[in-house]
Design an enzyme around this catalytic site. Structure first.
Site, PDB file in Angstrom:
ATOM      1  N   HIS A   1      -1.843  -4.415   5.895  1.00  0.00           N
ATOM      2  CA  HIS A   1      -1.682  -3.758   6.511  1.00  0.00           C
ATOM      3  C   HIS A   1      -3.169  -2.993   7.197  1.00  0.00           C
ATOM      4  CE1 HIS A   1      -2.576   1.182   5.751  1.00  0.00           C
ATOM      5  NE2 HIS A   1      -2.402   0.679   4.670  1.00  0.00           N
TER       6      HIS A   1
ATOM      7  N   ARG B   1       3.263   4.920   6.277  1.00  0.00           N
ATOM      8  CA  ARG B   1       3.840   3.782   7.185  1.00  0.00           C
ATOM      9  C   ARG B   1       4.050   2.054   7.161  1.00  0.00           C
ATOM     10  NH1 ARG B   1      -1.852   4.521  10.604  1.00  0.00           N
ATOM     11  NH2 ARG B   1      -2.440   3.689   8.276  1.00  0.00           N
TER      12      ARG B   1
ATOM     13  N   CYS C   1       0.758  -1.297  -0.024  1.00  0.00           N
ATOM     14  CA  CYS C   1       0.456  -0.039  -0.150  1.00  0.00           C
ATOM     15  C   CYS C   1       0.921   1.499  -0.007  1.00  0.00           C
ATOM     16  CB  CYS C   1      -0.640  -0.113   1.243  1.00  0.00           C
ATOM     17  SG  CYS C   1      -1.909   1.713   1.099  1.00  0.00           S
TER      18      CYS C   1
ATOM     19  N   ASP D   1       0.865   3.578   1.791  1.00  0.00           N
ATOM     20  CA  ASP D   1       0.562   3.846   2.854  1.00  0.00           C
ATOM     21  C   ASP D   1       1.806   4.295   3.673  1.00  0.00           C
ATOM     22  OD1 ASP D   1       0.283   4.319   5.604  1.00  0.00           O
ATOM     23  OD2 ASP D   1      -1.575   4.263   5.515  1.00  0.00           O
TER      24      ASP D   1
END
Ligand code: ZN
Length: 222
Positions: free
Chosen positions: A104, A47, A43, A45
């Site tokens: 995630h 993080r 992803c 993302d």
């Protein structure tokens, strides 16, 4: 110059710390080309960086990232397909041995799908993109689940759905069938730092390196 100062500082740290350690590796990779054995579909993302989570060195991971680590199904329609192009190169040219779909916790794309979020722009690109996980959502019963648990189940199902989509690519499906390419689902808990891997036989995600994870969280922080 409005290039972000954070990136200039980070590059400075790279020059003083990582580059000296990796210089010969960069040289070798430049001369011989990359030969990563593992492809990761993750992803976007911020993080959930595969290189950080897996402590990867240059040349080790071939990574494609998009909203919610989705693999769109095989569609030879003459249109531009980013994940398909990456798969074509990773499998066909680099001959990766493993493809890992890394999902995630707290995935914004999955949440947007679950909550049928309002479009962020007239194009509703996220909405249209996330429709690709509809087959995954169809397999998850909402009844009896808390909203948080439902999202987790959706995130897991979305990973499995991406793995299923890999099988829609005829050439890749053959390689997977013969064991030349192995596929894996993985799930990273952003808050817990826990990595779990899909056990295809049971359909369950199971923690890996559980002892090391427990040690990391028991160790004194000062
Ligand atoms: Zn996400």
């Amino acid at each position: 110059m409005d290039f972000p100062q954070r990136l200039i500082d980070g590059y400075g740290a790279f020059l003083s710390e990582r580059l000296p350690r990796e210089q010969s590796r960069f040289h070798a990779l430049a001369e011989t080309g990359q030969r990563p054995e593992i492809m990761v579909i993750g992803c976007s993302d911020s993080r959930v960086s595969p290189e950080v989570i897996f402590d990867a060195r240059p040349g080790e991971l071939f990574v494609v990232r998009n909203v919610a680590n989705i693999v769109p199904p095989f569609a030879p329609d003459g249109q531009a397909h980013g994940v398909s192009a990456a798969l074509e190169f990773g499998v066909g040219a680099l001959k990766v041995k493993h493809i890992v779909v890394l999902g995630h916790a707290q995935c914004g794309g999955v949440k947007a799908f679950a909550e049928n979020a309002e479009p962020l722009s007239p194009g509703d690109f996220i909405g249209n993109w996330m429709k690709l996980m509809a087959p995954a959502a169809d397999k998850v019963l909402r009844t009896g689940l808390s909203p948080a648990d439902y999202l987790t189940r959706l995130e897991w199902a979305n990973i499995a759905n991406s793995l299923d989509s890999l099988l829609t690519f005829p050439g890749l499906a053959k390689l997977i069938e013969h064991g030349t390419v192995r596929t894996h689902g993985a799930y990273f808990g952003v808050a817990t730092g826990e990595l779990s891997v899909l056990d295809k036989a049971s359909g369950q995600f199971r923690p890996v390196a559980a002892e090391a994870h427990a040690r990391a969280f028991q160790a004194p922080r000062f």
